[in-house]
Design a protein around this motif. Structure first.
Motif, PDB file in Angstrom:
ATOM      1  N   SER A  96     -19.807 -10.872  22.279  1.00  0.00           N
ATOM      2  CA  SER A  96     -19.033 -11.555  23.314  1.00  0.00           C
ATOM      3  C   SER A  96     -19.300 -10.864  24.653  1.00  0.00           C
ATOM      4  CB  SER A  96     -17.525 -11.494  23.000  1.00  0.00           C
ATOM      5  OG  SER A  96     -17.233 -12.136  21.769  1.00  0.00           O
ATOM      6  N   VAL A  97     -19.582 -11.685  25.649  1.00  0.00           N
ATOM      7  CA  VAL A  97     -19.795 -11.156  26.993  1.00  0.00           C
ATOM      8  C   VAL A  97     -18.423 -10.954  27.640  1.00  0.00           C
ATOM      9  CG1 VAL A  97     -20.822 -11.553  29.244  1.00  0.00           C
ATOM     10  CG2 VAL A  97     -22.035 -12.290  27.171  1.00  0.00           C
ATOM     11  N   ILE A  98     -18.118  -9.724  27.987  1.00  0.00           N
ATOM     12  CA  ILE A  98     -16.826  -9.410  28.609  1.00  0.00           C
ATOM     13  C   ILE A  98     -16.844  -9.721  30.099  1.00  0.00           C
ATOM     14  CG2 ILE A  98     -15.076  -7.629  28.919  1.00  0.00           C
ATOM     15  CD1 ILE A  98     -15.596  -8.420  26.031  1.00  0.00           C
ATOM     16  N   GLY A  99     -17.966  -9.471  30.751  1.00  0.00           N
ATOM     17  CA  GLY A  99     -18.064  -9.742  32.179  1.00  0.00           C
ATOM     18  C   GLY A  99     -19.511  -9.834  32.605  1.00  0.00           C
ATOM     19  N   ARG A 100     -19.747 -10.567  33.706  1.00  0.00           N
ATOM     20  CA  ARG A 100     -21.105 -10.788  34.189  1.00  0.00           C
ATOM     21  C   ARG A 100     -21.277 -10.215  35.589  1.00  0.00           C
ATOM     22  NH1 ARG A 100     -20.360 -15.140  30.606  1.00  0.00           N
ATOM     23  NH2 ARG A 100     -22.214 -15.478  29.286  1.00  0.00           N
ATOM     24  N   ILE A 101     -22.500  -9.744  35.851  1.00  0.00           N
ATOM     25  CA  ILE A 101     -22.764  -9.071  37.121  1.00  0.00           C
ATOM     26  C   ILE A 101     -22.921 -10.044  38.284  1.00  0.00           C
ATOM     27  CG2 ILE A 101     -23.807  -7.077  36.001  1.00  0.00           C
ATOM     28  CD1 ILE A 101     -26.530  -8.282  36.531  1.00  0.00           C
ATOM     29  N   ASN A 102     -23.046 -11.335  38.006  1.00  0.00           N
ATOM     30  CA  ASN A 102     -23.130 -12.293  39.106  1.00  0.00           C
ATOM     31  C   ASN A 102     -21.745 -12.730  39.587  1.00  0.00           C
ATOM     32  OD1 ASN A 102     -22.578 -13.692  36.764  1.00  0.00           O
ATOM     33  ND2 ASN A 102     -23.784 -15.492  37.327  1.00  0.00           N
ATOM     34  N   ASP A 103     -20.708 -12.079  39.055  1.00  0.00           N
ATOM     35  CA  ASP A 103     -19.337 -12.288  39.527  1.00  0.00           C
ATOM     36  C   ASP A 103     -18.675 -10.912  39.605  1.00  0.00           C
ATOM     37  OD1 ASP A 103     -16.830 -13.153  40.195  1.00  0.00           O
ATOM     38  OD2 ASP A 103     -16.588 -14.539  38.521  1.00  0.00           O
ATOM     39  N   THR A 104     -19.083 -10.155  40.624  1.00  0.00           N
ATOM     40  CA  THR A 104     -18.676  -8.756  40.755  1.00  0.00           C
ATOM     41  C   THR A 104     -17.676  -8.586  41.888  1.00  0.00           C
ATOM     42  OG1 THR A 104     -20.824  -7.980  39.934  1.00  0.00           O
ATOM     43  CG2 THR A 104     -19.498  -6.399  41.157  1.00  0.00           C
ATOM     44  N   HIS A 105     -16.675  -7.773  41.637  1.00  0.00           N
ATOM     45  CA  HIS A 105     -15.717  -7.355  42.660  1.00  0.00           C
ATOM     46  C   HIS A 105     -15.584  -5.844  42.567  1.00  0.00           C
ATOM     47  CE1 HIS A 105     -14.186 -11.534  43.307  1.00  0.00           C
ATOM     48  NE2 HIS A 105     -14.617 -11.657  42.056  1.00  0.00           N
ATOM     49  N   ILE A 106     -15.227  -5.216  43.675  1.00  0.00           N
ATOM     50  CA  ILE A 106     -15.113  -3.763  43.669  1.00  0.00           C
ATOM     51  C   ILE A 106     -14.099  -3.321  44.718  1.00  0.00           C
ATOM     52  CG2 ILE A 106     -17.069  -3.478  45.263  1.00  0.00           C
ATOM     53  CD1 ILE A 106     -17.770  -0.903  43.727  1.00  0.00           C
ATOM     54  N   ILE A 107     -13.234  -2.401  44.337  1.00  0.00           N
ATOM     55  CA  ILE A 107     -12.261  -1.810  45.253  1.00  0.00           C
ATOM     56  C   ILE A 107     -12.250  -0.312  44.999  1.00  0.00           C
ATOM     57  CG2 ILE A 107     -10.800  -3.866  45.422  1.00  0.00           C
ATOM     58  CD1 ILE A 107      -8.896  -2.565  43.426  1.00  0.00           C
ATOM     59  N   ASN A 108     -11.574   0.429  45.873  1.00  0.00           N
ATOM     60  CA  ASN A 108     -11.540   1.886  45.687  1.00  0.00           C
ATOM     61  C   ASN A 108     -10.266   2.474  46.255  1.00  0.00           C
ATOM     62  OD1 ASN A 108     -12.251   1.633  48.506  1.00  0.00           O
ATOM     63  ND2 ASN A 108     -12.906   3.763  48.433  1.00  0.00           N
ATOM     64  N   GLY A 109     -10.024   3.741  45.867  1.00  0.00           N
ATOM     65  CA  GLY A 109      -8.943   4.537  46.426  1.00  0.00           C
ATOM     66  C   GLY A 109      -9.504   5.845  46.927  1.00  0.00           C
ATOM     67  N   SER A 110      -8.659   6.849  47.055  1.00  0.00           N
ATOM     68  CA  SER A 110      -9.118   8.121  47.597  1.00  0.00           C
ATOM     69  C   SER A 110     -10.094   8.835  46.666  1.00  0.00           C
ATOM     70  CB  SER A 110      -7.918   9.031  47.890  1.00  0.00           C
ATOM     71  OG  SER A 110      -7.176   9.269  46.693  1.00  0.00           O
ATOM     72  N   ASP A 111      -9.905   8.711  45.342  1.00  0.00           N
ATOM     73  CA  ASP A 111     -10.784   9.392  44.399  1.00  0.00           C
ATOM     74  C   ASP A 111     -11.100   8.522  43.183  1.00  0.00           C
ATOM     75  OD1 ASP A 111      -8.297   9.420  43.292  1.00  0.00           O
ATOM     76  OD2 ASP A 111      -8.279  11.555  42.773  1.00  0.00           O
ATOM     77  N   TRP A 112     -11.187   7.234  43.382  1.00  0.00           N
ATOM     78  CA  TRP A 112     -11.544   6.332  42.282  1.00  0.00           C
ATOM     79  C   TRP A 112     -12.179   5.061  42.836  1.00  0.00           C
ATOM     80  CZ3 TRP A 112      -9.182   1.611  42.750  1.00  0.00           C
ATOM     81  CH2 TRP A 112      -7.989   1.553  43.465  1.00  0.00           C
ATOM     82  N   ILE A 113     -12.948   4.405  41.960  1.00  0.00           N
ATOM     83  CA  ILE A 113     -13.575   3.119  42.271  1.00  0.00           C
ATOM     84  C   ILE A 113     -13.327   2.199  41.086  1.00  0.00           C
ATOM     85  CG2 ILE A 113     -15.738   1.896  42.704  1.00  0.00           C
ATOM     86  CD1 ILE A 113     -16.816   4.428  44.002  1.00  0.00           C
ATOM     87  N   MET A 114     -12.866   0.997  41.365  1.00  0.00           N
ATOM     88  CA  MET A 114     -12.629   0.008  40.315  1.00  0.00           C
ATOM     89  C   MET A 114     -13.682  -1.091  40.436  1.00  0.00           C
ATOM     90  SD  MET A 114     -10.595  -0.855  37.732  1.00  0.00           S
ATOM     91  CE  MET A 114      -8.898  -0.310  37.970  1.00  0.00           C
TER      92      MET A 114
END
Length: 272
Positions: A96-114
């Motif tokens: 099962s494909v959990i997620g695809r790279i052609n639908d990417t989002h990214i956020i961050n904080g002071s010491d983390w990246i989501m």
């Protein structure tokens, strides 16, 4: 050499101008206008591009393996469907494909990246058959570029907005370290280095080229001796309280300086 934040910003702007993604294959979504902040975050993850990580979890008697590739496809073949995170069951060919790279989002904080991968395969019976999505929390760890990929949670008991949560460590999520050296400290370090080079270089030159021995090996020994004498004279001139004029050789004659002289009789000079 530019500072890390400026380098990332310049790289992001150049990529936008060229119409390319900073990390190949990761396609940020958000309409015609792409977020500069998201592209900068992808630029930070560039050293992890294409790296493959795996984690296992067990549910009852079933063991599942999760394969995660940073901005890359899990299956690099003609059958690839842009899968960036895949779930497979041990002993079964079903995936099962959990997620695809052609639908990417990214956020961050002071010491983390989501990092978000969306548009995965749809659930069969859970979450109103919505598409799966993966959330990968990349936490700051200065000891590794990328390691410790683990499964944290699968939330599928809601009617919508279900997700898979993963975690990994990376130094790329750490904030840049600021230099604590002041301008004065830097100047002192440079001065100390120059003095050390002068002393060592001068000593070697005097010893092996000139052939000096003893104190003569010290570079420019005569100059420094003269400088020391001049400094001593200056200190004596400024700091001494006694008058600097020397006493004259002539001294006045006082009664205390007169010794007793033998009595001279001049009676014979008187007229008789």
């Amino acid at each position: 050499m530019c500072a890390p934040l400026w380098c990332v910003s310049i790289a992001a702007l150049l990529a936008i101008a060229a119409g390319e993604n900073l990390v190949d294959s990761c396609q940020l979504v958000g309409g015609d206008r792409k977020s500069v902040t998201e592209q900068q975050l992808l630029a930070k993850l560039a050293p992890l591009k294409g790296k493959r990580f795996e984690a296992k979890t067990q549910e009852g008697s079933d063991i599942y393996t999760y394969t995660f590739v940073v901005c890359g496809r899990v299956n690099n073949d003609s059958k690839s469907t842009n899968e960036g995170l895949v779930q497979s069951k041990d002993g079964s060919k079903d995936t099962s494909v959990i997620g695809r790279i052609n639908d990417t989002h990214i956020i961050n904080g002071s010491d983390w990246i989501m990092l978000y991968y969306r548009s995965g395969d749809k659930y069969d019976t859970h979450c109103n058959n919505e598409a799966r999505k993966a959330m990968v929390m990349i936490s700051c760890n200065k000891g590794t570029v990328g390691d410790g990929f683990t499964v944290i949670q699968e939330e599928r008991n809601k009617s919508s907005e279900c997700f898979y949560l993963f975690e990994m460590d990376s130094s790329l999520a750490c904030p840049p370290e600021e230099s604590h050296l002041s301008a004065g400290s830097i100047l002192l370090i440079v001065f100390a280095v120059l003095v050390a080079v002068y002393l060592i270089g001068g000593f070697l030159y005097q010893r092996f080229v000139v052939g000096a021995k003893g104190m003569e090996q010290f570079p420019n020994i005569t100059l420094w001796q003269e400088l020391g004498n001049l400094s001593a004279d200056g200190c004596d001139f400024v700091c001494r309280s006694r008058p600097r004029t020397s006493e004259t050789a002539y001294r006045g004659v006082g009664e205390d300086q007169l010794g007793e002289e033998p009595e001279e009789r001049d009676d014979h000079l008187l007229p008789m």
